[in-house]
Design a protein around this motif. Structure first.
Motif, short mmCIF file in Angstrom:
data_model
loop_
_atom_site.label_atom_id
_atom_site.label_comp_id
_atom_site.label_asym_id
_atom_site.label_seq_id
_atom_site.Cartn_x
_atom_site.Cartn_y
_atom_site.Cartn_z
N ALA A 25 0.82 -1.22 0.00
CA ALA A 25 0.00 0.00 0.00
C ALA A 25 0.86 1.27 0.00
N ASP A 26 2.08 1.18 0.54
CA ASP A 26 2.98 2.34 0.56
C ASP A 26 3.41 2.75 -0.86
N SER A 85 0.70 4.67 -7.56
CA SER A 85 1.50 4.66 -8.79
C SER A 85 2.02 3.27 -9.17
N LEU A 86 2.16 2.35 -8.20
CA LEU A 86 2.67 1.02 -8.54
C LEU A 86 1.77 0.33 -9.56
N ALA A 126 2.37 1.82 -13.02
CA ALA A 126 3.73 1.90 -13.56
C ALA A 126 4.07 0.70 -14.45
N GLN A 127 4.70 1.01 -15.56
CA GLN A 127 5.23 -0.04 -16.44
C GLN A 127 6.75 -0.15 -16.31
N SER A 128 7.33 0.76 -15.52
CA SER A 128 8.76 0.73 -15.23
C SER A 128 8.99 1.45 -13.91
N LEU A 171 7.84 9.02 -3.79
CA LEU A 171 7.85 8.25 -2.55
C LEU A 171 7.92 6.74 -2.82
N PRO A 172 7.08 6.18 -3.67
CA PRO A 172 7.22 4.75 -3.96
C PRO A 172 8.60 4.40 -4.55
N ARG A 173 9.16 5.27 -5.35
CA ARG A 173 10.49 5.04 -5.93
C ARG A 173 11.54 5.02 -4.82
N MET A 174 11.44 5.96 -3.87
CA MET A 174 12.38 5.99 -2.75
C MET A 174 12.26 4.71 -1.91
#
Length: 184
Positions: free
Chosen positions: A43-44, A48-49, A52-54, A61-64
């Motif tokens: 859920a964090d 965007s997850l 996202a296709q990449s 935040l999800p990337r971090m």
């Protein structure tokens, strides 16, 4: 600098037995090896997850969080079992990861399910998935079913014994660096 153990729960439920199991594994590992610790859940990484296709398409935040997971010294990964396998969103997150990102990283595999017939999900689903990444999955995986919990927390003696055995198996990765740090 202390090593980092990061937990990741693939459950969207809150509260979650999977999150409770991952949290317990992380909380037993961190003091045993002098690590810093954190746990994240699927859920964090939302919303965007799912879109996202990449990795580049994840919000900041999800990337971090994903970068934190991938840069950890050791991982505890857990998923609930649905229809005999891990969740689709959990697999989608894994699909975004570079194939070399987990090579050699020690990973404790955990799963929770509705009954004992799902217990082999670790051996038949998770271990091959992390094997593709050449992760160093610990020999002991930890599966828990509802009877292993009391008031939402892992509680059965057999489960806690398996968990402690698995945590001890981090020693070749986590204690070597700790010993080197202490000598310096």
């Amino acid at each position: 600098m202390p090593q980092r153990i990061i937990g990741f729960s693939g459950s969207l439920s809150s509260p979650s037995r999977t999150r409770a199991l991952v949290d317990l594994a992380v909380s037993r590992t961190a003091p045993r090896f002098g690590c810093t610790a954190a746990t994240y859940e699927i859920a964090d990484l939302q919303p965007s997850l799912g879109q996202a296709q990449s990795v580049a398409q994840l919000d900041s935040l999800p990337r971090m969080i994903l970068d934190t997971i991938l840069s950890a010294d050791a991982l505890v990964v857990g998923t609930p079992v649905y229809k005999g396998s891990f969740t689709g969103l959990f697999k989608h997150m894994i699909d975004l990861i570079d194939p070399a990102a987990l090579a050699g990283k020690p990973v404790l595999l955990t799963a929770t399910g509705g009954g004992s017939r799902h217990a082999l999900v670790i051996e038949h689903q998770l271990r091959p998935l992390f094997g593709f990444f050449e992760a160093a999955t610990l020999p002991t995986g930890v599966y828990a079913e509802p009877s292993d919990f009391h008031e939402g927390q892992p509680a059965s003696d057999a489960l806690l014994a398996r968990l402690d055995r698995a945590v001890d198996q981090f020693a070749p990765w986590l204690s070597q660096t700790q010993a080197a740090s202490s000598a310096a």
